[in-house]
Design a protein around this motif. Sequence first.
Motif, PDB file in Angstrom:
ATOM      1  N   ARG A 101      -5.467   2.731   2.901  1.00  0.00           N
ATOM      2  CA  ARG A 101      -5.277   2.662   1.446  1.00  0.00           C
ATOM      3  C   ARG A 101      -5.725   1.332   0.873  1.00  0.00           C
ATOM      4  N   VAL A 108      -3.782   0.189 -10.919  1.00  0.00           N
ATOM      5  CA  VAL A 108      -4.185   0.462  -9.540  1.00  0.00           C
ATOM      6  C   VAL A 108      -4.995   1.755  -9.395  1.00  0.00           C
ATOM      7  N   TYR A 109      -6.071   1.718  -8.599  1.00  0.00           N
ATOM      8  CA  TYR A 109      -6.885   2.909  -8.292  1.00  0.00           C
ATOM      9  C   TYR A 109      -7.212   2.912  -6.806  1.00  0.00           C
ATOM     10  N   HIS A 110      -7.797   4.023  -6.353  1.00  0.00           N
ATOM     11  CA  HIS A 110      -8.307   4.084  -4.976  1.00  0.00           C
ATOM     12  C   HIS A 110      -9.666   4.779  -5.022  1.00  0.00           C
ATOM     13  N   GLY A 147       5.877   8.757   1.318  1.00  0.00           N
ATOM     14  CA  GLY A 147       4.767   8.213   0.543  1.00  0.00           C
ATOM     15  C   GLY A 147       3.416   8.782   0.927  1.00  0.00           C
ATOM     16  N   PHE A 188      -8.823   8.297  -3.135  1.00  0.00           N
ATOM     17  CA  PHE A 188      -7.622   9.093  -3.436  1.00  0.00           C
ATOM     18  C   PHE A 188      -7.247   9.118  -4.911  1.00  0.00           C
ATOM     19  N   ARG A 222       2.737  11.956   0.683  1.00  0.00           N
ATOM     20  CA  ARG A 222       2.471  13.067  -0.235  1.00  0.00           C
ATOM     21  C   ARG A 222       1.580  12.561  -1.371  1.00  0.00           C
ATOM     22  N   PRO A 223       0.889  13.465  -2.074  1.00  0.00           N
ATOM     23  CA  PRO A 223       0.053  13.005  -3.196  1.00  0.00           C
ATOM     24  C   PRO A 223       0.904  12.301  -4.268  1.00  0.00           C
ATOM     25  N   PRO A 224       0.300  11.364  -5.020  1.00  0.00           N
ATOM     26  CA  PRO A 224       1.061  10.571  -5.991  1.00  0.00           C
ATOM     27  C   PRO A 224       1.939  11.403  -6.938  1.00  0.00           C
ATOM     28  N   GLY A 276       0.784  -1.227   0.000  1.00  0.00           N
ATOM     29  CA  GLY A 276       0.000   0.000   0.000  1.00  0.00           C
ATOM     30  C   GLY A 276       0.814   1.273   0.000  1.00  0.00           C
ATOM     31  N   ALA A 277       2.144   1.179  -0.049  1.00  0.00           N
ATOM     32  CA  ALA A 277       2.971   2.388   0.004  1.00  0.00           C
ATOM     33  C   ALA A 277       2.812   3.232  -1.254  1.00  0.00           C
ATOM     34  N   GLY A 278       2.414   2.586  -2.355  1.00  0.00           N
ATOM     35  CA  GLY A 278       2.332   3.305  -3.627  1.00  0.00           C
ATOM     36  C   GLY A 278       3.366   2.812  -4.628  1.00  0.00           C
ATOM     37  N   LYS A 279       3.910   1.627  -4.388  1.00  0.00           N
ATOM     38  CA  LYS A 279       4.923   1.085  -5.312  1.00  0.00           C
ATOM     39  C   LYS A 279       4.327   0.922  -6.709  1.00  0.00           C
ATOM     40  N   GLY A 280       3.131   0.342  -6.773  1.00  0.00           N
ATOM     41  CA  GLY A 280       2.492   0.118  -8.075  1.00  0.00           C
ATOM     42  C   GLY A 280       2.152   1.428  -8.770  1.00  0.00           C
ATOM     43  N   THR A 281       1.600   2.358  -7.997  1.00  0.00           N
ATOM     44  CA  THR A 281       1.203   3.659  -8.539  1.00  0.00           C
ATOM     45  C   THR A 281       2.421   4.372  -9.133  1.00  0.00           C
ATOM     46  N   ARG A 319      -8.380   0.220  -2.123  1.00  0.00           N
ATOM     47  CA  ARG A 319      -7.681  -0.065  -3.388  1.00  0.00           C
ATOM     48  C   ARG A 319      -8.558  -0.921  -4.303  1.00  0.00           C
TER      49      ARG A 319
HETATM   50  P1  ADP Z   1       1.682  -0.941  -3.401  1.00  0.00           P
HETATM   51  O1  ADP Z   1       2.000  -1.372  -4.812  1.00  0.00           O
HETATM   52  O2  ADP Z   1       2.874  -0.413  -2.672  1.00  0.00           O
HETATM   53  O3  ADP Z   1       0.947  -1.982  -2.632  1.00  0.00           O
HETATM   54  P2  ADP Z   1      -0.333   0.814  -4.616  1.00  0.00           P
HETATM   55  O4  ADP Z   1       0.358   1.653  -5.630  1.00  0.00           O
HETATM   56  O5  ADP Z   1      -1.153  -0.328  -5.104  1.00  0.00           O
HETATM   57  O6  ADP Z   1       0.712   0.331  -3.489  1.00  0.00           O
HETATM   58  O7  ADP Z   1      -1.245   1.802  -3.734  1.00  0.00           O
HETATM   59  C1  ADP Z   1      -2.102   1.311  -2.716  1.00  0.00           C
HETATM   60  C2  ADP Z   1      -3.410   2.129  -2.731  1.00  0.00           C
HETATM   61  O8  ADP Z   1      -3.155   3.462  -2.305  1.00  0.00           O
HETATM   62  C3  ADP Z   1      -4.035   2.247  -4.119  1.00  0.00           C
HETATM   63  O9  ADP Z   1      -5.442   2.218  -3.976  1.00  0.00           O
HETATM   64  C4  ADP Z   1      -3.551   3.597  -4.647  1.00  0.00           C
HETATM   65  O10 ADP Z   1      -4.498   4.190  -5.535  1.00  0.00           O
HETATM   66  C5  ADP Z   1      -3.439   4.414  -3.353  1.00  0.00           C
HETATM   67  N1  ADP Z   1      -2.293   5.346  -3.378  1.00  0.00           N
HETATM   68  C6  ADP Z   1      -1.079   5.169  -3.958  1.00  0.00           C
HETATM   69  N2  ADP Z   1      -0.267   6.231  -3.755  1.00  0.00           N
HETATM   70  C7  ADP Z   1      -0.999   7.109  -3.003  1.00  0.00           C
HETATM   71  C8  ADP Z   1      -0.707   8.402  -2.450  1.00  0.00           C
HETATM   72  N3  ADP Z   1       0.483   8.992  -2.615  1.00  0.00           N
HETATM   73  N4  ADP Z   1      -1.690   9.000  -1.727  1.00  0.00           N
HETATM   74  C9  ADP Z   1      -2.898   8.391  -1.551  1.00  0.00           C
HETATM   75  N5  ADP Z   1      -3.220   7.178  -2.041  1.00  0.00           N
HETATM   76  C10 ADP Z   1      -2.293   6.546  -2.763  1.00  0.00           C
END
Ligand code: ADP
Length: 224
Positions: A126, A139-141, A200, A144, A202-204, A13-18, A130
Amino acid sequence: MSELNLILLGPPGAGKGTQGERLSEDFGLPYVVTGNLLREAVRDGTDLGHKAEKYMKEGELVPDEVVVEVILERVQSDEARDGFLLDGFPRTIPQAEALGEALGVLERELTAVLAIEVPDDEVVRRLSGRRTCVKAGHVYHLEFDPPKREGICDQDGSRLVQREDDREDVVRKRLREYHDKTARLASYYEERGLLRRFDGCRPPAEVNDHIRATLATLRLEERL
Ligand code: ADP
Ligand code: ADP
């Protein structure tokens, strides 16, 4: 710098995929997403899938010997000759050592390890919101980073679903695994001068800017 050999490190959930999706496009790097490769193998019922499935369901790490072979094959492939972006690998010290050895044989080294940091309570928030697309894992949220059309992937039009292991009890287990086995990779790579940390929370788009600025600096330093 002729090649960018990068690792994305961080809790679930850190945002690695995003970040990874954007960076691989920005820098033209083959993007190796361990979780996606494993989920595809489970879906296709391959030997790898059979070996990995029960661990993934429980939120536990798949054994090193199962994962290492699959990822090293990608790193050693022709496609990754000019660089790569690894997401979700390594997650243990033995995995990191196996990667280091394989790169050594190829007379290559890591450029940087990009560590995206977020606290545990943010992880839970998060992952509960997700949604990922069934076709390619985009990936979406819900809150967010919502898709333009509800329930549909902006990029390939496929359906958005919640991953089974994004249920809260499994998320807690994955976080425990992260703290027990993966978090120590930060000091492992820090000792080797490779770690770069990013906030992480901060906004994407901002996280993306920070990472790109760091990579640009690394490239400049290389030319000096
Ligand atoms: P990971 O690959 O590290 O598990 P993801 O990229 O899948 O993380 O992100 C996890 C969730 O958090 C997703 O729903 C994504 O849309 C959301 N997300 C990613 N980056 C941010 C961010 N900087 N702020 C808020 N939400 C985020
Ligand atoms: P996230 O994007 O939320 O960090 P992943 O999709 O990367 O989660 O991982 C999902 C699951 O796949 C993990 O809970 C684990 O069971 C397995 N997995 C992924 N990468 C590895 C790895 N490097 N070593 C062992 N197991 C892994």
